[in-house]
Design a protein around this motif. Structure first.
Motif, short mmCIF file in Angstrom:
data_model
loop_
_atom_site.label_atom_id
_atom_site.label_comp_id
_atom_site.label_asym_id
_atom_site.label_seq_id
_atom_site.Cartn_x
_atom_site.Cartn_y
_atom_site.Cartn_z
N ASN A 57 19.53 48.74 -20.65
CA ASN A 57 19.02 50.11 -20.83
C ASN A 57 19.63 51.03 -19.77
N GLN A 81 21.73 50.57 -24.13
CA GLN A 81 20.47 50.75 -24.82
C GLN A 81 19.76 52.01 -24.35
N ASP A 121 16.72 51.88 -28.57
CA ASP A 121 15.77 50.81 -28.23
C ASP A 121 14.37 51.24 -28.66
N HIS A 122 13.67 50.39 -29.37
CA HIS A 122 12.28 50.65 -29.80
C HIS A 122 12.10 51.98 -30.52
N SER A 216 8.00 39.38 -22.23
CA SER A 216 7.28 40.65 -22.33
C SER A 216 7.96 41.68 -21.44
N HIS A 217 7.64 42.93 -21.63
CA HIS A 217 8.31 44.00 -20.88
C HIS A 217 7.76 44.14 -19.46
N GLY A 218 8.61 44.67 -18.59
CA GLY A 218 8.16 45.04 -17.25
C GLY A 218 8.36 43.96 -16.20
N LYS A 221 5.28 39.88 -15.99
CA LYS A 221 5.30 39.29 -17.33
C LYS A 221 4.18 38.28 -17.54
N HIS A 261 13.64 40.57 -26.44
CA HIS A 261 13.26 41.69 -25.57
C HIS A 261 12.60 41.12 -24.31
N GLY A 262 12.31 42.00 -23.39
CA GLY A 262 11.52 41.61 -22.21
C GLY A 262 12.12 40.44 -21.45
N SER A 263 13.44 40.48 -21.23
CA SER A 263 14.10 39.30 -20.66
C SER A 263 14.59 39.49 -19.23
N SER A 264 13.99 40.40 -18.51
CA SER A 264 14.32 40.50 -17.08
C SER A 264 13.78 39.28 -16.36
N ASN A 304 17.76 41.61 -23.91
CA ASN A 304 17.45 42.95 -23.37
C ASN A 304 17.02 42.89 -21.92
N ILE A 305 17.69 43.67 -21.09
CA ILE A 305 17.36 43.69 -19.66
C ILE A 305 17.29 45.13 -19.17
N ASP A 306 16.15 45.52 -18.70
CA ASP A 306 15.94 46.86 -18.15
C ASP A 306 15.30 46.79 -16.76
N SER A 307 14.18 46.08 -16.67
CA SER A 307 13.42 46.08 -15.40
C SER A 307 14.25 45.59 -14.21
O1 LIG Z 1 13.12 44.61 -23.69
C1 LIG Z 1 13.56 45.44 -22.93
C2 LIG Z 1 14.09 46.71 -23.47
O2 LIG Z 1 13.87 46.81 -24.84
C3 LIG Z 1 13.61 45.28 -21.46
O3 LIG Z 1 12.80 44.23 -21.00
P1 LIG Z 1 12.51 44.04 -19.43
O4 LIG Z 1 11.36 44.92 -19.08
O5 LIG Z 1 12.15 42.60 -19.27
O6 LIG Z 1 13.75 44.39 -18.70
#
Ligand SMILES: O=C(CO)COP(=O)(O)O
Ligand SMILES: O=C[C@H](O)COP(=O)(O)O
Ligand SMILES: [Zn+2]
Ligand SMILES: [Zn+2]
Length: 363
Positions: A57, A81, A121-122, A216-218, A221, A261-264, A304-307
């Motif tokens: 992202n 993303q 994304d989403h 999960s996101h964030g 987790k 998703h949520g793979s940080s 997906n990696i954002d956090s």
């Molecule tokens: O799934 C994500 C963006 O769609 C990001 O997930 P994280 O919060 O684990 O990085």
């Protein structure tokens, strides 16, 4: 009416006209004209090759620079993303030109044939997805996972029918991730039901499917109660992902692109740095990288990696500001943040997802 008021009215009506022209595809852009690609071919290669494409992202220039530097240097395909929040934060038009600029920047860095996807994304509505397709995105996600099953199918199919006219690929989602997802708070995750996936994919026509198997996101987790503690380090060890559910999904949909998703992984070094320099992130915990490595070898072809990027950015900024309280030039703390994010992205590409040297044309 004052002169200023007249000027304001004119600029407002020209904005309305531009939006009208885009909405009616009179001024719409196709991603191919921006040098972008969709996900179809890269997902096929990733599944066959046993690796996953990074979906990072971005909300600002430094993140984008770091993503393009890491993916170009390592010759990795990449998915840029953009969330609805990112569009609101950075402005949808600016983001579009930044994404277009990313292709040029990758070439400047010596990557002659970059493969860059710009992905929503989403996406939460048909209108948001349509607006992204019309603005030159090459891929969109429609996230109807919190809707009743039949409504999820109807909305996803509507987006697919529109996007496919322009060869834009679509990601759908089945199952609910734990934690805060968009505006939906799910007290506990509802894993994807393997018995639903064939029906969902065939009736919607989606190109890839995001599933719920325990991510999960964030940065939080799992709760400490869900984890065990490593007796040596005292750190939290999360429960494993539900690979049995993933296996059952792959039996139903052999070779079909699956998204996590949520793979940080919430690297402890960044959490420690943040806490050391005045932050407060107690018991932050992510998905261990060995689980992501295992997933990347399966039909999971987008991770997906954002956090993790947010943590790296914050850690670097906090360090500079704590060590040099007189610093007020943003380049002096955003620069180190960019460097740390570049390191993070390189690590993910090379050591976790295995997407380095996987461009179709490597010269
Ligand atoms: O799934 C994500 C963006 O769609 C990001 O997930 P994280 O919060 O684990 O990085
Ligand atoms: O899935 C969520 C992504 O991390 C995007 O987050 P955001 O909606 O805060 O931009
Ligand atoms: Zn979702
Ligand atoms: Zn997500």
């Amino acid at each position: 009416m004052t002169k200023e008021n007249v000027k304001f009215a004119i600029s407002l009506s020209s904005l309305r006209i531009i939006h009208f022209l885009i909405n009616h595809r009179i001024m719409a852009v196709n991603y191919k004209d921006l040098g972008l690609v969709n996900t179809r071919e890269m997902f096929k290669r990733a599944i066959n090759g046993g690796y996953a494409i990074p979906a990072f992202n971005f909300n600002n220039m430094e993140q984008l620079q770091a993503i393009i530097k890491a993916s170009s240097d390592l010759k990795s395909p990449v998915i840029l993303q953009v969330s609805k929040g990112a569009r609101n934060y950075a402005n949808a038009t600016l983001l579009r030109y930044m994404s277009q600029g990313a292709v040029e920047y990758a070439k400047e860095l010596g990557c002659k044939h970059p493969e860059i996807v710009v992905h929503l994304d989403h996406g939460d509505s048909f209108e948001t997805c349509k607006s992204c397709v019309d603005m030159g995105f090459s891929s969109v996600m429609i996230d109807g996972s919190s809707l009743p099953y039949e409504e999820n199918i109807a909305l996803t199919k509507k987006v697919v029918d529109y996007a496919h006219q322009f060869d834009v690929t679509v990601e759908g989602e089945l199952g609910v991730l734990a934690g805060v997802e968009d505006d939906v708070v799910a007290a506990e995750s509802h894993y994807t039901k393997p018995e639903e996936v064939i029906d969902f994919v065939s009736r919607t026509g989606v190109d890839s499917l995001a599933i719920s198997i325990g991510t999960s996101h964030g940065a939080y987790k799992f709760t400490p109660e869900q984890c065990t503690r490593d007796p040596k380090t005292g750190r939290l060890v999360p429960p494993p992902l539900a690979f049995d559910v993933l296996d059952a999904i792959m039996v139903q949909l052999p070779g079909f692109p699956i998204v996590l998703h949520g793979s940080s992984s919430v690297p402890q070094e960044y959490v420690d740095m943040i806490n050391k320099y005045g932050g407060k992130l107690p018991d932050a915990v992510g998905i261990p990288e060995e689980q992501l490595r295992k997933a990347a070898k399966s039909a999971v072809c987008k991770i997906n990696i954002d956090s993790d990027s947010r943590l790296a950015f914050t850690a670097a900024v906090r360090k500079v500001l704590a060590e040099k309280p007189g610093e007020f030039d943003p380049r002096k703390y955003c620069g180190p943040a960019r460097d740390l994010m570049t390191e993070l992205y390189e690590h993910k590409i090379k050591e976790v997802l295995g997407s380095d040297n996987k461009l179709a044309q490597l010269d």
